[in-house]
Design a protein around this motif. Sequence first.
Motif, PDB file in Angstrom:
ATOM      1  N   PRO A 161       3.697 -27.143   9.500  1.00 45.76           N
ATOM      2  CA  PRO A 161       4.527 -28.007   8.649  1.00 45.76           C
ATOM      3  C   PRO A 161       6.024 -27.761   8.791  1.00 45.76           C
ATOM      4  O   PRO A 161       6.832 -28.656   8.551  1.00 45.76           O
ATOM      5  N   ALA A 162       6.401 -26.535   9.152  1.00 45.02           N
ATOM      6  CA  ALA A 162       7.824 -26.193   9.281  1.00 45.02           C
ATOM      7  C   ALA A 162       8.294 -26.225  10.729  1.00 45.02           C
ATOM      8  O   ALA A 162       9.358 -25.676  11.044  1.00 45.02           O
ATOM      9  N   ALA A 163       7.543 -26.840  11.625  1.00 43.97           N
ATOM     10  CA  ALA A 163       7.894 -26.867  13.049  1.00 43.97           C
ATOM     11  C   ALA A 163       9.320 -27.370  13.245  1.00 43.97           C
ATOM     12  O   ALA A 163       9.724 -28.380  12.653  1.00 43.97           O
ATOM     13  N   GLY A 164      10.077 -26.654  14.056  1.00 47.75           N
ATOM     14  CA  GLY A 164      11.456 -27.040  14.351  1.00 47.75           C
ATOM     15  C   GLY A 164      12.494 -26.453  13.425  1.00 47.75           C
ATOM     16  O   GLY A 164      13.694 -26.530  13.719  1.00 47.75           O
ATOM     17  N   ARG A 165      12.054 -25.837  12.327  1.00 48.42           N
ATOM     18  CA  ARG A 165      13.025 -25.242  11.408  1.00 48.42           C
ATOM     19  C   ARG A 165      13.692 -24.030  12.062  1.00 48.42           C
ATOM     20  O   ARG A 165      13.057 -23.219  12.719  1.00 48.42           O
ATOM     21  N   VAL A 166      14.994 -23.922  11.846  1.00 47.71           N
ATOM     22  CA  VAL A 166      15.774 -22.826  12.425  1.00 47.71           C
ATOM     23  C   VAL A 166      15.578 -21.568  11.597  1.00 47.71           C
ATOM     24  O   VAL A 166      15.789 -21.569  10.379  1.00 47.71           O
ATOM     25  N   VAL A 167      15.187 -20.457  12.280  1.00 43.80           N
ATOM     26  CA  VAL A 167      14.899 -19.213  11.559  1.00 43.80           C
ATOM     27  C   VAL A 167      15.639 -18.002  12.132  1.00 43.80           C
ATOM     28  O   VAL A 167      15.436 -16.880  11.672  1.00 43.80           O
ATOM     29  N   ALA A 168      16.495 -18.215  13.142  1.00 44.15           N
ATOM     30  CA  ALA A 168      17.319 -17.119  13.659  1.00 44.15           C
ATOM     31  C   ALA A 168      18.578 -17.718  14.276  1.00 44.15           C
ATOM     32  O   ALA A 168      18.500 -18.711  15.003  1.00 44.15           O
ATOM     33  N   VAL A 169      19.725 -17.104  13.974  1.00 44.34           N
ATOM     34  CA  VAL A 169      21.009 -17.638  14.438  1.00 44.34           C
ATOM     35  C   VAL A 169      21.948 -16.492  14.791  1.00 44.34           C
ATOM     36  O   VAL A 169      21.750 -15.350  14.388  1.00 44.34           O
ATOM     37  N   ARG A 170      22.981 -16.864  15.532  1.00 45.99           N
ATOM     38  CA  ARG A 170      24.060 -15.927  15.836  1.00 45.99           C
ATOM     39  C   ARG A 170      25.370 -16.693  15.897  1.00 45.99           C
ATOM     40  O   ARG A 170      25.432 -17.800  16.430  1.00 45.99           O
ATOM     41  N   GLN A 171      26.404 -16.093  15.351  1.00 38.69           N
ATOM     42  CA  GLN A 171      27.761 -16.625  15.466  1.00 38.69           C
ATOM     43  C   GLN A 171      28.692 -15.444  15.723  1.00 38.69           C
ATOM     44  O   GLN A 171      28.930 -14.626  14.841  1.00 38.69           O
ATOM     45  N   GLY A 172      29.188 -15.345  16.932  1.00 40.28           N
ATOM     46  CA  GLY A 172      30.040 -14.211  17.277  1.00 40.28           C
ATOM     47  C   GLY A 172      29.290 -12.901  17.130  1.00 40.28           C
ATOM     48  O   GLY A 172      28.244 -12.696  17.738  1.00 40.28           O
ATOM     49  N   ASN A 173      29.813 -12.007  16.297  1.00 38.83           N
ATOM     50  CA  ASN A 173      29.218 -10.688  16.084  1.00 38.83           C
ATOM     51  C   ASN A 173      28.213 -10.650  14.942  1.00 38.83           C
ATOM     52  O   ASN A 173      27.802  -9.557  14.523  1.00 38.83           O
TER      53      ASN A 173
END
Length: 201
Positions: A161-173
């Motif tokens: 049901p949550a396919a495609g949801r973003v669960v990890a990110v990075r911005q710079g450090n």
Amino acid sequence: MSSPRIGVLALQGDVREHLAALESSGAAGSSVRRAEELDEVDGLIIPGGESTTMSNLLTVFDLLEPLRARLKDGLPAYGSCAGMILLAGEILDTRPDAHHLDALDITVRRNAFGRQVDSFETDLQFAGIEGDAVRAVFIRAPWVERVGPDVEVLATVPEGPAAGRVVAVRQGNVMATSFHPEVTGDRRVHQQFVDLVRKSF
């Protein structure tokens, strides 16, 4: 190769598990509860827990503004679950008096996957991590509803049901995950953060 000193915010959550993961990833781990301890670290992990409680404890321990200042100065940070919420620029479904650190240009939704009984595990393809998929444990987890133009998506839910949801990110450090890598024994997410801190010297 130098061993960075990485703190774990020790107000709530899986502090010992994160410290163990750091040690096995080539870093010197330490607990952080006071501003002077924050001054001594090269990077910081904000663990899971209850995000509104943790935001209140940041003020109780006089850490909120010192932490905001260090993040603004480029301190590498990694947040898991509630840590992701605290690092976000915008939080949905939170209390109006809750604080956040505004270190990631993302919008997160608290408890997006449901309550404790809706906790689950799945395998994720994680950018920058080769080999087997990363086993991800989600416990009352948030997800990311919006990412800014400078934010790299590291992982999304592959199916269900949550396919495609973003669960990890990075911005710079600054990195964040919705899930808890410290509980699985797979140290590759921590290793990625340790390498990030090492490169920031």
